[in-house]
Design an enzyme around this catalytic site. Structure first.
Site, mmCIF file in Angstrom:
data_model
loop_
_atom_site.group_PDB
_atom_site.id
_atom_site.type_symbol
_atom_site.label_atom_id
_atom_site.label_comp_id
_atom_site.label_asym_id
_atom_site.label_seq_id
_atom_site.Cartn_x
_atom_site.Cartn_y
_atom_site.Cartn_z
ATOM 1 N N ASP A 1 -5.404 -6.885 5.808
ATOM 2 C CA ASP A 1 -6.623 -6.216 5.354
ATOM 3 C C ASP A 1 -7.679 -7.254 4.967
ATOM 4 O O ASP A 1 -8.839 -7.189 5.380
ATOM 5 C CB ASP A 1 -6.272 -5.325 4.165
ATOM 6 C CG ASP A 1 -7.400 -4.387 3.769
ATOM 7 O OD1 ASP A 1 -8.472 -4.434 4.391
ATOM 8 O OD2 ASP A 1 -7.196 -3.595 2.835
ATOM 9 N N LYS B 1 3.633 -15.348 2.427
ATOM 10 C CA LYS B 1 3.653 -16.091 1.169
ATOM 11 C C LYS B 1 5.117 -16.343 0.814
ATOM 12 O O LYS B 1 5.603 -16.021 -0.278
ATOM 13 C CB LYS B 1 2.921 -15.300 0.069
ATOM 14 C CG LYS B 1 2.618 -16.111 -1.191
ATOM 15 C CD LYS B 1 1.695 -17.300 -0.943
ATOM 16 C CE LYS B 1 1.378 -18.006 -2.267
ATOM 17 N NZ LYS B 1 0.658 -19.281 -2.060
ATOM 18 N N ASP C 1 -11.056 -8.918 7.490
ATOM 19 C CA ASP C 1 -12.430 -8.812 7.005
ATOM 20 C C ASP C 1 -13.076 -10.188 6.910
ATOM 21 O O ASP C 1 -14.270 -10.354 7.209
ATOM 22 C CB ASP C 1 -12.467 -8.125 5.636
ATOM 23 C CG ASP C 1 -12.435 -6.607 5.751
ATOM 24 O OD1 ASP C 1 -12.152 -6.106 6.854
ATOM 25 O OD2 ASP C 1 -12.678 -5.923 4.739
ATOM 26 N N ASP D 1 -2.779 -18.277 1.556
ATOM 27 C CA ASP D 1 -3.893 -18.986 0.927
ATOM 28 C C ASP D 1 -4.435 -20.079 1.847
ATOM 29 O O ASP D 1 -5.648 -20.260 1.970
ATOM 30 C CB ASP D 1 -3.485 -19.549 -0.439
ATOM 31 C CG ASP D 1 -2.121 -20.219 -0.433
ATOM 32 O OD1 ASP D 1 -1.405 -20.156 0.589
ATOM 33 O OD2 ASP D 1 -1.757 -20.808 -1.465
ATOM 34 N N TYR E 1 0.810 -1.211 0.000
ATOM 35 C CA TYR E 1 0.000 0.000 0.000
ATOM 36 C C TYR E 1 0.852 1.274 0.000
ATOM 37 O O TYR E 1 0.370 2.346 -0.371
ATOM 38 C CB TYR E 1 -0.928 0.023 1.214
ATOM 39 C CG TYR E 1 -2.040 -1.006 1.184
ATOM 40 C CD1 TYR E 1 -2.313 -1.742 0.039
ATOM 41 C CD2 TYR E 1 -2.815 -1.248 2.300
ATOM 42 C CE1 TYR E 1 -3.322 -2.682 0.003
ATOM 43 C CE2 TYR E 1 -3.833 -2.190 2.286
ATOM 44 C CZ TYR E 1 -4.088 -2.904 1.136
ATOM 45 O OH TYR E 1 -5.097 -3.834 1.109
#
Length: 404
Positions: free
Chosen positions: A287, A231, A291, A263, A180
């Site tokens: 993020d 990852k 959620d 994942d 970001y």
């Protein structure tokens, strides 16, 4: 710009009450029957933002004020524009005056930002850009997002009861680094004349180390289990992430560390969420996963968050969006914002008794069967934002004041 902002600033002063000595004490004031010594005083910047933001902030402010007054705490609230509201007022999503007020306060409570109205704006004129600028300006690099399935709401989860019941986890998200904020970034044209968008996932060792320590400390205060999500089988930034988190683990021999690819973690959160206690991960993975975790609880409208730095004021906000489709209709769930106010007290100001008072009041309102539309089920009472707030206020007020 300054004149426009000044017209939108609404200072709210709460009478000084005497109780106990804190970071700041007032010299004069009135005495309540439950108070005995000088009150603590805090300056809170309120950023209502857009959509349902002003509605939920209004409710949370009242609850914060009430809980504080019963615990001998005085608040001075200053309301400032941000997001789309600031764009409409002065043409930028985070005015300098707003950031300055936030930096000078003891804590910041944010509602929500964004909406369809500004979706087609240039990137630097999007409400979301203002939020990223605020996080960077306050240097709040650690985002704490709890996801707890309350017994009263277990049936609101879309997961089977036996899977959702008892879930209590914390996502610790790195907030000011990663893709970001990484550079280079942008949209260019390649040698074939085709548009190409690119972003950079980048982390320095010190950024990983500091969020890892926050996560280990958090896990130590919970159940002593930390899962680091990355990852590392594909991304170099994640390879360094895993290496640094593993190194920091030597400082916390009492915390059990595990690693999981993102994942797999996203799948495991739905398959068996109770296996997790504390999760630490980077900005973009945090993020998404937080959620996802929110829906295990039944509604994103229930989840608060705290964003903290090494010093200075923390930023506290619900993780839901601005929900422009229901804005102004008294349909919003204010509980995530109310619980964010509780986190503000606990993590931002160290006022755990007042925080507990708010948490208990939320549980009491739910025990009475009150539900906003997002958590409603047969046999409960459907209420709006204002009524839910009023019931929480009653529950805050009905509790016996904590003795000194």
């Amino acid at each position: 710009m300054a004149a426009a902002l000044q017209a939108n600033i609404r200072p709210i002063n709460v009478p000084c009450v005497f109780r106990s000595v804190a970071k700041r004490s007032c010299k004069t004031g009135r005495v309540l029957c439950a108070a005995a010594s000088p009150a603590k005083r805090y300056n809170i910047t309120l950023l209502p933002g857009d959509g349902i933001g002003p509605e939920v902030i209004s409710v949370a402010k009242n609850v914060l004020h009430q809980a504080g007054s019963l615990e001998g705490i005085e608040f001075s609230f200053r309301e400032m524009p941000m997001g789309g509201a600031a764009l409409d007022l002065v043409g930028v999503p985070l005015p300098e005056e707003t950031l300055s007020a936030a930096k000078q306060s003891d804590a910041v409570l944010l509602g929500a930002i964004g909406g369809y109205k500004w979706d087609k704006n240039e990137k630097n004129l999007k409400p979301e850009t203002g939020l990223l600028q605020l996080r960077a300006g306050l240097k709040v690099f650690a985002n704490l997002r709890p996801a707890t399935v309350l017994p009263q709401l277990v049936d609101a989860s879309t997961l089977k009861k036996e899977v959702a019941e008892g879930v209590d986890l914390m996502v610790v998200r790195e907030l000011t680094g990663g893709i970001y904020f990484g550079k280079p970034r942008g949209i260019n044209t390649n040698e074939n004349g085709e548009e190409v968008g690119f972003n950079t996932e980048v982390y320095a060792a010190h950024e990983i180390d500091r969020i890892a320590r926050v996560a280990f400390e958090t896990a130590r205060k919970r159940h002593g289990k930390l899962c680091s999500v990355d990852k590392a089988n594909v991304l170099e930034a994640s390879m360094l992430w895993r290496k640094r988190v593993t190194t920091i683990a030597s400082e916390y021999p009492d915390v059990e560390l595990s690693h999981m690819y993102v994942d797999n973690a996203s799948m495991q959160l739905i398959r068996d969420p109770k296996q997790f206690d504390t999760i630490v991960t980077n900005n973009i993975f945090g993020d998404i996963l937080s959620d996802e975790a929110s829906m295990i609880t039944g509604s994103i409208g229930m989840l608060p968050s705290a964003s903290l730095g090494e010093s200075g004021p923390g930023l506290f906000e619900p993780i839901h969006g601005s929900a422009p489709d229901i804005a102004g209709q008294d349909k919003a769930n204010p509980l995530a914002t109310i619980l964010s106010a509780a986190m503000l007290l606990k993590y931002g100001l160290g006022e755990e008794k007042a925080a507990k008072r708010i948490e208990n009041a939320v549980l009491d309102a739910l025990n009475k069967g009150l539900r906003t539309g997002d958590i409603y089920s047969a046999g409960t009472k459907l209420v709006g934002c204002k009524e839910m707030g009023e019931e929480v206020l009653k529950s805050v007020d009905s509790q016996v004041p904590t003795s000194v």
